[in-house]
Design an enzyme around this catalytic site. Structure first.
Site, mmCIF file in Angstrom:
data_model
loop_
_atom_site.group_PDB
_atom_site.id
_atom_site.type_symbol
_atom_site.label_atom_id
_atom_site.label_comp_id
_atom_site.label_asym_id
_atom_site.label_seq_id
_atom_site.Cartn_x
_atom_site.Cartn_y
_atom_site.Cartn_z
ATOM 1 N N HIS A 42 5.259 25.959 24.008
ATOM 2 C CA HIS A 42 6.364 25.014 23.781
ATOM 3 C C HIS A 42 5.783 23.686 23.354
ATOM 4 O O HIS A 42 4.586 23.433 23.562
ATOM 5 C CB HIS A 42 7.146 24.816 25.086
ATOM 6 N N HIS A 80 2.249 18.215 20.553
ATOM 7 C CA HIS A 80 1.267 19.301 20.533
ATOM 8 C C HIS A 80 1.788 20.498 21.315
ATOM 9 O O HIS A 80 2.683 20.356 22.160
ATOM 10 C CB HIS A 80 -0.059 18.840 21.139
HETATM 11 P P1 2AM Z 1 0.218 19.659 28.270
HETATM 12 O O1 2AM Z 1 0.592 20.952 27.641
HETATM 13 O O2 2AM Z 1 -0.396 18.678 27.325
HETATM 14 O O3 2AM Z 1 -0.577 19.826 29.539
HETATM 15 C C1 2AM Z 1 4.778 21.287 31.428
HETATM 16 O O4 2AM Z 1 3.792 21.021 32.368
HETATM 17 C C2 2AM Z 1 4.547 20.468 30.193
HETATM 18 O O5 2AM Z 1 4.583 19.081 30.515
HETATM 19 C C3 2AM Z 1 3.207 20.707 29.515
HETATM 20 O O6 2AM Z 1 3.426 20.820 28.130
HETATM 21 C C4 2AM Z 1 2.376 19.488 29.803
HETATM 22 O O7 2AM Z 1 1.614 19.011 28.732
HETATM 23 C C5 2AM Z 1 3.406 18.440 30.087
HETATM 24 N N1 2AM Z 1 2.956 17.541 31.141
HETATM 25 C C6 2AM Z 1 2.509 17.872 32.355
HETATM 26 N N2 2AM Z 1 2.235 16.752 33.078
HETATM 27 C C7 2AM Z 1 2.515 15.700 32.280
HETATM 28 C C8 2AM Z 1 2.463 14.286 32.445
HETATM 29 N N3 2AM Z 1 2.083 13.732 33.591
HETATM 30 N N4 2AM Z 1 2.833 13.516 31.394
HETATM 31 C C9 2AM Z 1 3.224 14.065 30.232
HETATM 32 N N5 2AM Z 1 3.314 15.397 30.034
HETATM 33 C C10 2AM Z 1 2.964 16.205 31.037
#
Ligand code: 2AM
Length: 176
Positions: free
Chosen positions: A43, A125
């Protein structure tokens, strides 16, 4: 017991592109690169909300439902490795204004509702590997996947039987 749920808004990836991404990953990275994200979990996050109460998530959904903007397209033509967060990703080299606008609106709504947002700029991303090794060789992207986005979705992140799963809770159509 707390009724808080770990939530985030995201764009879903169409099945055919999801499969192409998975095939590309399998062709270009060895299995010991890190922890692969399951095909069903791919996603593009728009806004991360963190642990949210039922009352707050209702308020956030009501605000999301009021968003009026046309759809936009996403072109995946770039790949990268962030050593600090140990993430390998694919994403757009240049994001369309509609994607940036939607993310910025959702992030602003989240911040106003008490979900702190990172001060980092929004870098769209799709994570492919987590806990990636530091010495990975990143292949040249060599792909171009594009689709038209006409909705966005609220997901719950659940930890079940040692695995993280994402469950779609509600979607909203993009239209003027
Ligand atoms: P990532 O893929 O770059 O790790 C569910 O966890 C989604 O939320 C993931 O796509 C993750 O990004 C994102 N995510 C998790 N923790 C986060 C944070 N503290 N700030 C922004 N995005 C976050």
């Amino acid at each position: 017991m707390s009724d808080d749920r770990r939530l985030f808004f995201a764009v879903e990836v169409p099945d055919a592109i999801r499969q192409e991404i998975i095939d590309w990953r399998a062709r270009h990275f060895p299995d010991d690169t890190g922890r692969p994200v399951a095909a069903a979990s791919l996603h593009l996050t728009l806004a991360f909300l963190g642990e949210v109460s039922a009352a707050k998530s209702q308020a956030l959904c009501a605000q999301a439902a009021r968003i009026r903007q046309p759809g936009f397209s996403i072109t995946l033509d770039d790949a990268g490795h962030w050593p600090r967060s140990r993430v390998v990703w694919v994403g757009p080299r240049r994001a369309e204004r509609g994607l940036l606008q939607l993310a910025s609106l959702l992030r602003a709504q989240a911040a106003r509702s008490g979900c702190p947002q990172r001060s980092l700029p929004f870098l769209p991303h799709i994570t492919l590997w987590r806990q990636a090794r530091h010495d990975i060789a990143l292949p040249a992207p060599g792909f171009l996947w594009r689709w038209q986005v006409d909705s966005f979705t609220l997901f719950e992140s659940q930890f079940q039987s040692g695995r993280v799963r994402y469950r779609a809770l509600e979607s909203w159509t993009l239209s003027q």
